[in-house]
Design a protein around this motif. Structure first.
Motif, PDB file in Angstrom:
ATOM      1  N   THR D 251       1.098  -1.259   0.161  1.00  0.00           N
ATOM      2  CA  THR D 251       0.046  -0.287  -0.358  1.00  0.00           C
ATOM      3  C   THR D 251       0.397   1.491   0.354  1.00  0.00           C
ATOM      4  O   THR D 251       0.113   2.183  -0.506  1.00  0.00           O
ATOM      5  CB  THR D 251      -1.109   0.328   0.628  1.00  0.00           C
ATOM      6  N   CYS D 254       1.744   2.099  -3.667  1.00  0.00           N
ATOM      7  CA  CYS D 254       0.705   2.083  -4.451  1.00  0.00           C
ATOM      8  C   CYS D 254       0.602   4.172  -3.874  1.00  0.00           C
ATOM      9  O   CYS D 254      -0.042   4.546  -4.937  1.00  0.00           O
ATOM     10  CB  CYS D 254      -0.631   1.512  -4.243  1.00  0.00           C
ATOM     11  N   THR D 255       0.298   3.990  -2.712  1.00  0.00           N
ATOM     12  CA  THR D 255       0.148   5.744  -1.818  1.00  0.00           C
ATOM     13  C   THR D 255       1.331   6.225  -3.124  1.00  0.00           C
ATOM     14  O   THR D 255       1.494   7.942  -3.357  1.00  0.00           O
ATOM     15  CB  THR D 255       0.848   5.434  -0.540  1.00  0.00           C
ATOM     16  N   LEU D 312      -4.935   4.068   1.523  1.00  0.00           N
ATOM     17  CA  LEU D 312      -4.502   2.765   1.222  1.00  0.00           C
ATOM     18  C   LEU D 312      -3.809   2.186   2.792  1.00  0.00           C
ATOM     19  O   LEU D 312      -3.753   1.321   3.049  1.00  0.00           O
ATOM     20  CB  LEU D 312      -3.516   2.652  -0.196  1.00  0.00           C
ATOM     21  N   GLY D 316      -2.961  -1.177   4.354  1.00  0.00           N
ATOM     22  CA  GLY D 316      -2.198  -1.774   4.263  1.00  0.00           C
ATOM     23  C   GLY D 316      -1.169  -2.543   6.344  1.00  0.00           C
ATOM     24  O   GLY D 316      -2.028  -3.148   6.552  1.00  0.00           O
ATOM     25  N   THR D 340      -5.679  -3.710  -3.946  1.00  0.00           N
ATOM     26  CA  THR D 340      -4.300  -1.906  -4.083  1.00  0.00           C
ATOM     27  C   THR D 340      -4.163  -2.028  -5.395  1.00  0.00           C
ATOM     28  O   THR D 340      -4.527  -0.291  -4.869  1.00  0.00           O
ATOM     29  CB  THR D 340      -3.491  -2.931  -2.962  1.00  0.00           C
TER      30      THR D 340
END
Ligand code: HEA
Ligand code: HEA
Ligand code: CUA
Ligand SMILES: [Cu+2]
Lengths: 339, 212, 106, 703
Positions: D251, D254-255, D312, D316, D340
């Protein structure tokens, strides 16, 4: 385990208490509603086909989505409790981490729900497009709306009148609104009749509404636009045909002509009450302005001013302090509905 | 994606060649260069949005002058030529950095690049000032605001890159061609070429499309 | 370190190609615009396509992005960025154009 | 030159009228006095707070420590902790504001005690602070602290840039704080839509404070995103393939990607507004070809991905919490990863749902409505993955798990309201209403905030070497949960009854009872925060009893639990090699944890650097100077940035070496301690017996 069970009890009690409070409140607010007999201000009590469709849509989407949402709400406490540390005789599989069956379910079911939901989404969006004329045998009533700080000006071009603070419409006849503002961005909204639409300077947006029963409904601006924002409300009155004709006559006979000078007073930052203090006459209802005539193409000219290509210094922009407004309403300039 | 295994193999970017003995430095450099790529892409989005804004505002001339009245194809072509050539000269510097590591040709090519960059900036400033002389500053219209939001932002990047180039010339004198200086030159090269790409967008979308 | 002549010339060739192509791809649209070589709508398309090709040329010959495996990461990054840019810029143009159509026409 | 000219040259438009009590002195009406007192009180709190801090630091002679151990540190763990401290300070202010908002509205029938202007500043600062200076620093701090340890790295890829990012964020936060003392903040909400925020309508410094605070933090966050992404791509321990990364790290990745690509629109839009205001551009003005609709467009191009940036990392945390406290592998790892990624990519395709009502065609609205609804699918997958993680596990009701359970129940309700909003025809009726306010707090508090609080309880022992007090923690959790329900469920009802957001008062008595319930909720939330503070104090006082020096208080599964608590400066004496998704859990099961490595090596670490602080001060001054039109200061501080960067680039002493012997000595001491301790069963997890060595024989036995 001890701590776990304590956690659980606590939660149960809180939930019960909350439920009771909410129920009491619901009952209370219904009571209040009757006692004050205020204009309707929610689409959950629709007074026209648009709001009715929206309410319907609201309920269906809620119910369908609950199919996947409710299991999560129920399973969370259930699983946590059933598989709590120390629980007797339940399986413990610390390495179990995958199952095709569950994978298919957790991806599949939400996908199906979204597919189901997408049909009404697509259809309703097109049917309720605010630009899309409403099906009707009657010719729409045309109203031009100009957002000012902090009131709405309604122009009825075909009737040749204008009002502030009160918008009357005939029952059963579609209403075609053209909207703009002569200040910052605003959002025009009559919940009981239909959804909102932005209105912006130099631009024209559209909205179609229809009232299918007589009544009084609250209208407002929902886009924050300064210190008198909450006063920017008006009364929508739906009237039977005759009554509407009568109302138009009333506006004509009791009103004053709208001209550049009066508009210059009206469009300064001020609440409806303050404008009334400046322009109102005893013949008009309290805090409501009636204009018996409107210069031709008035609405178009308000829009055109922002498209002229000439700079508009703050002093020439209604809704600024420099234009002669005062950025906060005076204490006795407060207005709402039902007060 | 192949990112699972750390790539310790020698970097294949022309322009850098740290030699076999610098295993650690290679991985280090790879991270730094990759990071710079990521930054460039973020910057790319910024430019992309300004391009989009420009595209939606070309018609918002508010009665003021439009592209045809303002853009001068001749000076744009010279600017374009200077910038394209500067990418090549920077390439030559990178090439010499990779093969041979002799300082002199590198410095000469970098100086040529700097010259071309400054020529570009000079011409661009001249363009802007003649536009403003015609009363076509950013305050005149939405279109001109969008223009002056986009094109000078590129110019500002070129100016930054030129300043960076000067700093690198000094650092080459002070430190010599250490791995640090080399990776910095490598990043500067990426930046320089990237600005060329943005310029291709500008001359196509703003100037040529505006004049056609 | 020894100088690898073959590699040197190969790399040099790449830059020369890059410059040549870039100049060519620039000259064509400039000339077309200067001499009004095509009707405006065709011209706009040509400018767009040639510009796009030139961008790819820059990526390939100056920034050395290709399909080889060490460049894969950079390439993915660039393609992802382009995807987002298409969404963001394309979306912006689509939405703003539609709004203008529905609001400015009087 | 007159004195006044000179004043303007030096101080720009700063003047006596910028002081919070000036209004009250000029117009001593009751309303002005009440608002003046509140504003002055707030300013006084800021000033006194700052003075007391300075005094205490001086008194205890901590300046040196503060400077060399914290402010100039580039250690990712310390930077992470400083981010969280910043979040906490800002939070205190934003919470008080929330309380004032609620109190005003509870009293808001036909009036209330706050002026409209004051109220508008409150919701604007509350929103701005909560999003940019509470939530963002909190999650960035948490990622900073945890992520490098989870991937077996010694630091992030660019430690000094990390410190600069912190500096920029802190400078932005400082600007918002200064606006309490000098001048006023913006009044158009955290979204600051023009033309209301254009110079014609709002010439004062308020909007400029917003612009520069946002611009600084936006740039800082972009750099953070780059830093995290590169770290995760390039600094993973050998053997840790992407699909072996812990979910929190996923996460974080992705963040980070969202930050890299979603912050540029914010940077662009805030600077474009600045150009309009300072240099008479016409991006968004009325007339002259300006187009205010593009502001909304660009703002939400950032704004929507932003809400997933916020959620996100919380997702996580929940992944780690559910699997750790169920004593079980995470169910559906691959599903979670793909979900995700899907959320991250989809989040760039839905921004228009924030302005369905602007007037674009039904086709556009319908397309964006559909795309928005699709995000519900991967989100639902995640929820059910977590539930299945508890299935056939052994669930321990610790504080983080309580938050996670509350999240799972409440968040889906917020998701339900989100799905409703995603339908344009419904949104036309609830847009700009309190229904929307309820929706997003329903996502932000049970989603983001509970996640951050769970993470705070979970990793606190790793950061400081002792556990937080369990009883106060539970009390606090229950208060958060019930406070949230009381404070925000009434807003759903009010929204459906047609009440708009951002309204200082209202005229419909039917609203009042709901308002009173919400007020009670806000008070409960205040109590919740208070208990959290008490918990911290109690825990610090009892830190000896709750110490977990061995470092694994929760029977953890990922690499960060394999080292001492607090973690050594270099995290890992020897970089581990990873062979599994739950590396530490597997090592414990195979009895390969807590072993001496064959050899130790010298460790290279980055040296401290003052750059972060320099950029912080210079950036803050630049923003301040621009707000007040002190051009000389603006130019000076703008020049100082490149000068500092260039000067720093000539500094070659950026690394220090820790000799192998020192590493060995510390590591061996820790190992010795670990061997001495008795492993603790999960029953005693929250008792003082837990010294951070976990007994996992049950888990082993049943496999
Ligand atoms: C993360 C974001 C966030 C959070 C947490 C909150 C929390 C709260 N918010 Fe708000 N709020 C916004 C973001 C947030 N808000 C935004 C963006 C707006 C829109 C502004 C606008 O209109 O432009 C808004 C607007 C808004 C309004 C609407 C005003 C209006 O439009 O009429 C109201 C009204 O009640 C409100 C109330 C509250 C309350 C009572 C809380 C309480 O729940 C407060 C309780 C929360 C906390 C106290 C924070 C807890 C954090 C911690 C405990 C961290 C602890 C740290 C450590 C231990 C290290 N908020
Ligand atoms: C952390 C923050 C966060 C998160 C996670 C979300 C998540 C979502 N949001 Fe929300 N939103 C905000 C914060 C957030 N939002 C804020 C701050 C604003 C307003 C800002 C302002 O105006 O000031 C806003 C505004 C906002 C709007 C604009 C409304 C308006 O202005 O009129 C819309 C409209 O579509 C929307 C939709 C959604 C949807 C569909 C999701 C989805 O991601 C939700 C997905 C989750 C679920 C659906 C629940 C779990 C799923 C299941 C149990 C499976 C089954 C479900 C289905 C099959 C549907 N949000
Ligand atoms: Cu707003 Cu068109
Ligand atoms: Cu959104």
């Amino acid at each position: 385990m001890k701590s776990g069970s304590r956690a659980h009890c606590h939660r149960g009690k809180t939930v019960r208490r909350i439920a009771v409070t909410i129920l009491t409140l619901l009952a209370l607010s219904v009571l209040y509603d009757d006692a004050w007999a205020l204009p309707v201000s929610s689409f959950l009590e629709p007074a026209g086909p648009v709001a009715a469709a929206q309410k319907n849509h609201f309920i269906w989407v809620t119910l369908i989505t609950l199919i996947v949402v409710l299991p999560a709400i129920i399973l969370t406490p259930y699983l946590a409790w059933r598989y709590r540390y120390g629980a007797k005789k339940v399986a413990y599989k610390p390495k179990w981490a995958f199952s095709w069956l569950f994978e298919i379910l957790i991806w599949g079911v939400p996908t199906i729900i979204v597919l189901i939901l997408s049909v009404p989404l697509w259809n309703s969006t097109h049917q309720l497009d605010p630009y899309h004329p409403l099906a009707s045998t009657q010719k729409p009533l045309h109203i031009e709306v100009i957002g000012l700080d902090w009131k709405w000006l309604f122009i009825y071009p075909d009737e040749g009148i204008a009002t502030v603070g009160e918008m009357a419409v005939p029952v059963g006849r579609p209403i075609a609104l053209d909207l703009t503002t002569d200040t910052v961005m605003q959002s025009f909204w009559i919940p009981a009749l239909g959804g909102q639409i932005y209105a912006m300077p130099g631009m024209r947006t559209k909205l179609q509404l229809l009232a299918d029963r007589p009544g009084q409904f609250r209208g407002l601006n929902s886009q924050f636009n300064g210190m008198g924002f909450e006063h920017q409300q008006f009364l929508t009155v739906s009237l039977k045909d005759d009554a509407f004709k009568n109302w138009v006559q009333q506006v004509k006979s009791r009103g004053i002509p709208l001209n550049t000078g009066r508009y210059g007073t009206l469009n300064k930052q001020s609440t409806r009450a303050e404008s009334f203090a400046a322009l109102g006459t005893p013949a008009m209802p309290q805090d409501i302005l009636y204009f018996s005539s409107v210069p031709p193409n008035f609405f178009q000219q308000v829009i055109a001013r922002y498209r002229s290509g000439h700079p508009l210094p703050p002093g020439d922009q209604p809704g600024t302090k420099a234009h002669g407004g005062h950025s906060t309403p005076s204490p006795n300039g407060k207005t709402g509905l039902g007060t | 994606m192949s990112a699972g295994n750390v790539n310790t193999e020698a970097l294949k970017h022309p322009g850098i060649n740290l030699g076999e003995a610098h295993g650690e430095a290679h991985t280090q450099a790879e991270g730094v260069v990759f990071g710079f790529w990521v930054f460039l892409m973020s910057d790319f989005i910024l430019f992309g949005l300004l391009f989009a804004t420009y595209a939606t505002m070309v018609d918002h001339t508010a009665g003021g002058p439009g592209p045809k009245a303002l853009f001068d194809l001749k000076s744009i072509s010279i600017e374009t030529f200077a910038l394209l050539l500067s990418s090549f000269t920077f390439g030559m510097a990178s090439l010499n950095l990779k093969h041979g590591e002799r300082r002199k040709p590198i410095i000469l090519w970098l100086l040529a690049t700097l010259m071309l960059g400054l020529i570009f900036l000079g011409l661009e400033l001249h363009d802007f000032s003649s536009m403003i002389d015609k009363g076509a500053g950013p305050w005149r219209s939405g279109f001109l605001s969008a223009f002056f939001g986009l094109v000078p932002l590129h110019g500002l990047h070129v100016a930054t890159a030129s300043l960076w180039l000067i700093v690198m010339l000094v650092q080459m004198g002070v430190f010599g061609l250490t791995p640090r200086v080399k990776t910095r030159l490598l990043r500067l090269g990426l930046f320089w070429h990237f600005l060329d790409i943005i310029w291709v967008g500008i001359f196509s979308i703003v100037y040529l499309a505006g004049l056609s | 370190m020894k100088r690898n002549d073959a590699q040197y010339h190969y790399d040099l060739r790449i830059y020369q190609w890059g410059l040549g192509l870039a100049l060519l791809l620039t000259a064509i649209p400039f000339a077309l615009v200067a001499f009004h070589g095509a009707p405006p709508s065709v011209l706009l398309w040509m400018i767009g396509v040639l510009g796009l090709i030139q961008v790819i040329v820059h990526f390939r010959f100056f920034l050395h992005i290709d399909l080889s495996s060490q460049k894969r990461e950079d390439l993915h990054l660039i393609l992802f960025t382009v995807l987002l840019l298409v969404i963001m810029a394309g979306g912006t143009i689509w939405i703003m154009h539609n709004l203008a159509e529905r609001m400015m026409a009087s | 030159m007159t004195a006044s000219d000179l004043w303007h040259l030096v101080f720009g438009r700063l003047g006596l009228q910028s002081l919070p009590f000036w209004d009250m002195i000029q117009h001593p009406t009751p309303s002005h006095i009440i608002n003046g007192i509140i504003a002055t009180g707030a300013a006084a709190v800021v000033v006194i707070g700052a003075l007391v801090t300075v005094f205490l630091i001086t008194k205890y002679r901590k300046w040196g420590v503060l400077w060399s151990d914290w402010l100039t540190s580039v250690d990712h763990k310390k930077i992470g902790i400083m981010y969280i401290v910043l979040a906490f300070v800002m939070l205190a202010r934003a919470l008080i504001e929330a309380l004032l908002i609620r109190t005003q509205q509870a009293d808001g029938l036909n009036g209330g005690f706050l002026s409209a202007d004051h109220f508008a500043q409150l919701f604007s600062t509350h929103g701005t602070i909560m999003i940019f200076f509470m939530a963002m620093p909190f999650l960035i701090g948490l990622i900073n602290f945890v992520m490098p340890q989870q991937i077996g790295a010694r630091d992030v890829s660019f430690p000094m840039m990390n410190s600069i990012s912190l500096g920029l964020t802190a400078a932005g936060a400082a600007l918002v704080m200064v606006s309490l003392v000098l001048g006023k903040f913006e009044t158009g909400g955290w979204t600051a839509y023009p033309p209301y925020t254009e110079a014609a309508f709002n010439p004062g410094p308020g909007v400029d404070y917003w612009i520069w605070a946002i611009a600084l933090s936006s740039i800082g966050t972009t750099m953070t995103g780059i830093n995290f992404a590169v770290t995760i791509y390039k600094k993973r321990a050998p053997g840790m393939t992407l699909f072996r990364m812990p979910l929190f790290t996923w996460t974080a990745l992705c963040t980070a990607i969202l930050m890299i690509f979603a912050m540029p629109p914010l940077t662009a839009v805030s600077l474009m507004l600045a150009l309009d205001r300072y240099l008479d551009f016409h991006f968004f003005t009325n007339g002259m070809g300006g187009n205010m609709m593009n502001f909304a467009n660009l703002f939400w191009l950032f704004g929507h991905p932003e809400v997933y940036i916020l959620i996100l990392p919380a997702f996580g945390v929940y992944s780690e919490v559910f699997s750790t406290f169920s004593g079980k592998r995470l169910y559906g790892y691959t599903s979670l990863v793909y979900a995700t990624m899907a959320i991250a990519v989809l989040s760039f395709t839905v921004w228009l749902h924030h302005f369905f009502t602007m007037g674009q065609s039904a086709n556009i609205n319908a397309v964006f409505g559909l795309l928005t609804m699709i995000i519900g699918i991967p989100t639902g997958v995640k929820i059910y993955d977590w539930l299945l993680t508890m299935y056939q596990g052994r669930v321990r009701f610790t504080v983080p798990l309580i938050y996670a359970l509350a999240f799972s129940v409440l968040f889906v309700l917020g998701g339900l309201s989100g799905v409703l909003l995603a339908n344009p025809s419904i949104d036309f009726q609830v847009h700009n209403s309190l229904f929307l306010v309820a929706h997003f707090h329903n996502m932000l508090i049970p989603g983001l905030l509970f996640g951050m609080l769970a993470g705070y309880h979970f990793w606190f022992p790793k950061a400081f070497g002792f556990r937080l007090d369990e009883r106060w923690g539970r009390l606090s959790a229950y208060l958060w949960i019930s406070g949230f329900i009381l404070a925000f469920f009434p807003l759903y009802a009010l929204g459906l009854m047609g009440m708009t957001r951002r309204t200082v008062s209202y005229f419909d008595p039917a609203y009042t009872p709901w308002m009173l319930v919400a007020e009670v909720g806000a008070l409960v939330l205040t109590a919740a925060l208070t208990t959290l503070v008490i918990q911290l104090i109690v825990s610090i006082r009892e830190r000896k009893a709750n110490a977990v020096p061995v470092g694994d208080p929760w029977d953890g599964r990922s690499l960060e639990w394999a080292i001492a608590a607090p973690s050594p400066e270099w995290n890992f004496p020897v970089i581990p090699t990873v062979t599994d998704r739950d590396p530490f859990a597997v090592a414990k099961a195979q009895h390969t944890a807590y072993q001496s490595p064959p050899a130790y090596e010298d460790i290279t670490l980055p040296t401290n650097s003052a750059m972060g602080m320099i950029i912080c001060v210079v950036g803050g001054l630049l923003g301040f100077a621009l707000v007040w039109h002190m051009w000389w200061l603006a130019i000076l501080s703008a020049l100082a940035v490149p000068v500092a960067v260039i000067a720093k680039s000539f500094d070659t002493r950026t690394e220090k070496v820790i000799p192998a012997a020192e590493v060995r000595q510390q590591h061996q001491a820790w190992l010795a301690q670990a061997r001495q301790e008795t492993p603790i069963s999960r029953q005693l997890e929250t008792s003082p017996d837990n010294h951070g060595l976990a007994d996992n024989t049950i888990a082993e036995a049943s496999t």
